[in-house]
Design an enzyme around this catalytic site. Structure first.
Site, PDB file in Angstrom:
ATOM      1  N   TYR A 153      54.080 -31.189  50.669  1.00  0.00           N
ATOM      2  CA  TYR A 153      53.400 -31.319  51.957  1.00  0.00           C
ATOM      3  C   TYR A 153      54.161 -30.568  53.047  1.00  0.00           C
ATOM      4  CZ  TYR A 153      51.154 -33.557  55.973  1.00  0.00           C
ATOM      5  OH  TYR A 153      50.484 -33.798  57.145  1.00  0.00           O
TER       6      TYR A 153
ATOM      7  N   SER B 157      51.630 -30.887  61.481  1.00  0.00           N
ATOM      8  CA  SER B 157      52.448 -32.093  61.329  1.00  0.00           C
ATOM      9  C   SER B 157      53.836 -31.815  61.872  1.00  0.00           C
ATOM     10  CB  SER B 157      52.541 -32.479  59.853  1.00  0.00           C
ATOM     11  OG  SER B 157      53.529 -33.476  59.652  1.00  0.00           O
TER      12      SER B 157
END
Length: 239
Positions: free
Chosen positions: A152, A139
């Site tokens: 996250y 990501s």
């Protein structure tokens, strides 16, 4: 360049993983689809119906034994393993103090431990053949921090560091390790829906799949360490 080679794609049940698997079959690869639910067999049936050479395996990538068995099945079925795509992942957005220990542990079990176990399982085979490519779908938050995403973000920073270190460890064996770090993608992330109007200008799952093919198709003397992908509409700091 990828034709007749073999790939494992984790998290291939839907979204980015399914798109990657489909794209690799278009490149005439043998593809092993790994998913945590029995829905993975529906993907296998769908792709086989299109004439694709695929095999589905239901496995929990945070379970070392199941990962080992998936890799062994791949090699026994196709004789080799050339590409691992670590795509499986989970995520949510919460304040740090609202995140439970169970949520934190689950996130790291899948996003970090799963990547570690899959790499660990394929590396002996790739070292023996002195070739192979490992791509992890991470990501853009592996390179920047965001509010309400501490857990996250932490997991993706861990993946980025781990992948970079492993890349240095295995280059002498002809093995290439890299990450693809997308920004906003129209998928099912964080229990959202795919294809809704507000995501019209986001990256598509096919964009990430095309990036995988680009990275995996690089000539042997070249390694693409990292690709950062963003939709034009996304505001983000220079990284």
């Amino acid at each position: 360049m990828l034709a007749r080679k073999t790939a494992i794609v984790t998290g291939a049940t839907r979204g980015i993983g399914k798109a990657i698997a489909a794209k690799l079959t278009e490149e005439k690869m043998n593809v092993v689809l790994v998913g945590s639910s029995n829905e993975i067999y529906k993907v296998e049936e769908e792709l086989k119906g299109k004439g694709c050479n695929v095999t589905a395996i239901q496995a929990d990538i945070s379970n070392e034994q199941q990962v080992k068995e998936a890799v062994e099945t791949t090699i026994n079925t196709y004789g080799s393993l050339d590409l691992l795509v670590n795509n499986a992942g989970v995520g949510f957005f919460k304040l740090a103090e609202e995140t439970t220990l169970e949520e934190w542990q689950k996130l790291f079990e899948v996003n970090v431990q799963g990547v570690f176990l899959c790499m660990k399982a394929v590396l002996p085979h790739m070292k023996e053949k002195r070739a192979g490519t490992i791509i992890t779908i991470s990501s853009d938050v592996a390179r920047r921090t965001i509010a309400n995403g501490s857990a996250y973000t932490a997991s993706k920073y861990a993946v980025q560091g781990f992948s970079g270190a492993v890349s240095q460890e295995v280059r002498e064996y002809g093995i290439r390790v890299g990450t693809i770090n997308p920004g906003m993608v129209d998928t099912y992330f964080n229990n959202s829906q795919q294809g809704v109007p507000e995501k019209e200008d986001w990256l598509k799952v096919e964009d990430v799949a095309n990036a995988v093919v680009y990275m995996a198709s690089a000539p042997k003397h070249m390694v693409v360490d990292e690709l950062m992908l963003h939709p034009l509409i996304q505001e983000y700091p220079n990284v």
